[in-house]
Design an enzyme around this catalytic site. Structure first.
Site, PDB file in Angstrom:
ATOM      1  N   TYR A 100       3.116  10.164   0.602  1.00  0.00           N
ATOM      2  CA  TYR A 100       4.108   9.722   1.585  1.00  0.00           C
ATOM      3  C   TYR A 100       4.862   9.470   0.911  1.00  0.00           C
ATOM      4  O   TYR A 100       6.474  10.004   2.044  1.00  0.00           O
ATOM      5  CB  TYR A 100       4.199   8.108   1.790  1.00  0.00           C
ATOM      6  CG  TYR A 100       2.463   7.501   2.173  1.00  0.00           C
ATOM      7  CD1 TYR A 100       1.781   8.260   2.775  1.00  0.00           C
ATOM      8  CD2 TYR A 100       2.176   5.842   1.901  1.00  0.00           C
ATOM      9  CE1 TYR A 100       0.531   7.699   2.568  1.00  0.00           C
ATOM     10  CE2 TYR A 100       1.404   5.436   2.398  1.00  0.00           C
ATOM     11  CZ  TYR A 100      -0.105   6.456   2.481  1.00  0.00           C
ATOM     12  OH  TYR A 100      -0.996   5.900   3.415  1.00  0.00           O
ATOM     13  N   ASP A 114       0.553  -1.064   0.029  1.00  0.00           N
ATOM     14  CA  ASP A 114      -0.432  -0.092   0.058  1.00  0.00           C
ATOM     15  C   ASP A 114       0.925   1.272  -0.156  1.00  0.00           C
ATOM     16  O   ASP A 114       1.986   1.564   1.217  1.00  0.00           O
ATOM     17  CB  ASP A 114      -0.966   0.049   1.573  1.00  0.00           C
ATOM     18  CG  ASP A 114      -1.657   1.058   1.313  1.00  0.00           C
ATOM     19  OD1 ASP A 114      -2.795   1.305   0.317  1.00  0.00           O
ATOM     20  OD2 ASP A 114      -1.902   2.741   1.644  1.00  0.00           O
ATOM     21  N   HIS A 153      -7.146  10.319  -1.731  1.00  0.00           N
ATOM     22  CA  HIS A 153      -6.974   9.742  -0.248  1.00  0.00           C
ATOM     23  C   HIS A 153      -7.709  11.103   0.956  1.00  0.00           C
ATOM     24  O   HIS A 153      -8.221   9.791   1.775  1.00  0.00           O
ATOM     25  CB  HIS A 153      -5.375  11.064  -0.867  1.00  0.00           C
ATOM     26  CG  HIS A 153      -4.554  10.367   0.864  1.00  0.00           C
ATOM     27  ND1 HIS A 153      -3.027  10.003   0.172  1.00  0.00           N
ATOM     28  CD2 HIS A 153      -4.509   9.707   1.231  1.00  0.00           C
ATOM     29  CE1 HIS A 153      -2.240   9.322   1.490  1.00  0.00           C
ATOM     30  NE2 HIS A 153      -3.344   9.444   2.680  1.00  0.00           N
ATOM     31  N   LYS A 171      -2.407   6.073  -4.354  1.00  0.00           N
ATOM     32  CA  LYS A 171      -3.829   7.268  -3.620  1.00  0.00           C
ATOM     33  C   LYS A 171      -2.982   8.562  -4.529  1.00  0.00           C
ATOM     34  O   LYS A 171      -2.188   9.250  -4.145  1.00  0.00           O
ATOM     35  CB  LYS A 171      -3.966   7.631  -2.844  1.00  0.00           C
ATOM     36  CG  LYS A 171      -4.010   6.014  -2.096  1.00  0.00           C
ATOM     37  CD  LYS A 171      -4.356   6.065  -0.499  1.00  0.00           C
ATOM     38  CE  LYS A 171      -3.710   4.691   0.849  1.00  0.00           C
ATOM     39  NZ  LYS A 171      -2.234   4.575   0.528  1.00  0.00           N
TER      40      LYS A 171
END
Length: 308
Positions: A53, A48, A109, A78
């Site tokens: 990130y 994931d 997201h 996302k």
């Protein structure tokens, strides 16, 4: 996608592995080895990720080093809120970073459109410090873009993340495709039963991020969780993850430590909770322990029962 991992069927007929490796807040130098180990030795077939990130290039390197064929790995990413009016642009950057030409699952997201021309690429703010949100952007337009990416073959399945029933209804009313999943903060202190019931009625699977709570969360020390863990000779983390699996929730535990990565995959799958144990865990929140650990300061109505 070939896989020996336990899977669940999504509403589009595709099989998603029940256990995935979360990569949020995993430093680049550590996530390469974590992803490589998870895929090569830990049993995982599901990673994931997310554009925001900031480590998808390292995740991609870990995937390559694992030697596991791309066709055997489920990759989720996302689209970030500053890209809700240009979803494909965000996806193309993710694909470039990961080193692949498609993702298996692509999610919105957050149900918020941040100003794409603001003072920061991820978290634009107004002069008073409040997050800079485009309040009149219809989420249905973003969902149309998501549906278009499926037709192009760049994504296989599409879904959402952090969507309440209120926000889901904003896209369901005009959607051609029902979201395959809704990724949420789910754990014994935040079970979101009413929302999960609504999602089940619509055929939307639940994914759990932060299934063990956040850093230093009280979940691991909860007396009932500890009691059940001790009775089965396992760690509290195993019970917390097994609880979600028993409810049919896809889990995304995060770690960069090989032993923990392995345990988070294998042990919850080997534990069976009795109906009585499940009931005790399932009532922790309503008996005064309701807690949500991830609460960004979004200046919008989200519509959750505990977070309006």
């Amino acid at each position: 996608m070939a896989s020996t991992s336990p899977t669940v069927t999504l509403n589009d007929g595709r099989q998603i592995p029940l256990v995935g490796l979360g990569t949020w807040q995993s430093p680049k130098d550590q996530v390469i080895n974590a992803v490589e180990y998870a895929l090569k030795e830990g049993g995982y077939k599901h990673i994931d990720c997310a554009y925001a990130y900031g480590n998808e290039d390292a995740v991609g390197e870990g995937i390559r080093r694992s030697g596991v064929p791309r066709s055997e790995i489920w990759i989720t990413s996302k689209v970030w809120p500053t890209f809700l009016n240009r979803v494909e642009e965000c996806l193309d950057e993710t694909l470039k970073r990961l080193g692949t030409d498609y993702v298996d699952l692509y999610l919105i997201h957050w149900p918020i459109h941040l100003n794409p021309n603001g003072n920061h690429p991820l978290f634009p703010t107004l002069p008073d410090g409040v997050r800079d949100v485009i309040h009149d952007w219809p989420l249905s337009k973003t969902w149309e873009e998501m549906e278009g990416l499926v037709k192009k073959g760049k994504v296989k399945s599409i879904g959402v993340s952090n969507f309440s029933e209120l926000k889901l209804k904003e896209i369901l009313d005009g959607a051609t495709t029902v979201p395959a999943v809704n990724q949420l903060e789910l754990h014994v202190y935040n079970p979101q039963k009413k929302l999960l019931k609504f999602m089940e009625e619509k055929g939307i699977k639940a994914q759990a991020y932060s299934p063990l709570g956040s850093t230093n969360s009280p979940l691991m020390r909860d007396e009932i969780v500890v009691e059940i863990a001790e009775s089965k000779g396992v760690e509290p983390s195993t019970i917390l993850l097994a609880y979600l699996l028993a409810k049919g929730v896809i889990i995304l535990p995060k770690s960069v430590t090989p032993s923990r990565i392995a345990d988070n995959y294998a042990k919850p799958l080997s534990v069976t909770l009795t109906p009585e144990e499940l009931e005790r865990l399932d009532t922790l929140a309503e008996n005064g322990k309701q807690s949500r650990f991830i609460r960004p300061p979004w200046p919008v109505v989200l519509g959750f029962e505990d977070w309006i």
